[in-house]
Design a protein around this motif. Structure first.
Motif: not given
Length: 269
Positions: A53-58, A205-207, A215-224
């Motif tokens: 998932a990380d290499v796809i995001e990058r 509730v944030m999820a 928004i994908d919360p996992e992807a958003a947190l990885r970006a953060a």
């Protein structure tokens, strides 16, 4: 052990299976690989999925082949452990997923028309999965959502299931109101167990808010996380230019350097 196949650079999937079998060979295998079980390998499987998932995001396409190989190796490893126990082998795994894909795509492999929208296909997919769950005696709406998923991802999947039967806030503002309410309850919590419970409620509730916003919360947190690493690295670099380390600084100085790094990023954007 088929040495010729193991050393054949064009051996493909049979080569990988032969290598895995050799690693788990009771007489000549690798001691570490022989000690592993489903449970000990599972954390590596999760880690490898996140690295894909990380290499796809990058969009690091030059790394994707290797990361997909690492993830494939995890499936091969689990299948070999199963074969060693007489449960099933990799070919059974491949046949099982092939059967599932054929069954879940009657509009491609069966008599149904594929002249339907992606939304309709998604509904059909969920209907097929619901029938599969019923066959496994999983009759509850939330049955079958894997407990081993990352918590944020599982929260979204649970909420999606509940939303399909109408248990959902219709407006995003209502979710935000609930976040404010849960934050207040967290602030009022006094003992550690209560605080942990209220924190979990707030995260849940944030999820849900992420789901409403698409928004994908996992992807958003990885970006953060990556943003934090990048900006803190800038703080360290600025301090190093003055011959200092973070432990030689204080919060006020580091906070100012952080704001400067943030401003530089925004100006470039």
């Amino acid at each position: 052990m088929d040495d010729a196949l193991i050393h054949d650079p064009q051996g493909g999937m049979p080569r990988l299976l032969a290598i895995m079998a050799a690693l788990r060979d009771p007489d000549r295998g690798c001691p570490w690989d022989l000690e592993q079980s489903f449970a000990t390998i599972a954390p590596y499987t999760i880690e490898e999925a996140f690295e894909v998932a990380d290499v796809i995001e990058r969009e690091a396409w030059d790394e994707l082949k290797g990361e997909l190989g690492d993830l494939l190796f995890q499936s091969v490893f689990h299948a070999q452990i199963a074969a060693d126990r007489g449960l099933f082998d990799f070919h059974d795994v491949a046949n099982a997923i092939a059967d599932k894909m054929v069954a879940r795509h009657p509009h491609v492999f069966g008599d149904e028309s594929n002249a339907k929208s992606a939304e309709q296909q998604t509904r059909d997919w969920e209907a097929v999965k619901a029938a599969e769950r019923a066959a496994r005696a999983e009759t509850g709406v939330l049955d079958g959502v894997a407990p081993g998923l990352p918590a944020l991802t599982r929260a979204v999947k649970l909420q999606n299931r509940a939303a399909r039967v109408g248990f959902d806030w219709p407006e995003t503002d209502q979710v935000i109101d609930k976040i404010v309410e849960e934050a207040g309850e967290l602030r009022a919590a006094t003992d550690p167990d209560h605080r942990a419970e209220e924190f979990g409620d707030l995260m849940f509730v944030m999820a849900n808010l992420a789901r409403h916003l698409g928004i994908d919360p996992e992807a958003a947190l990885r970006a953060a996380n990556q943003k934090f690493i990048r900006r803190f690295g800038a703080v360290e670099a600025a301090l190093a230019a003055e011959g200092k380390r973070p432990e030689d600084s204080d919060l006020a100085e580091m906070d100012a350097l952080w704001d400067a790094a943030k401003a530089r990023e925004k100006s470039r954007a």
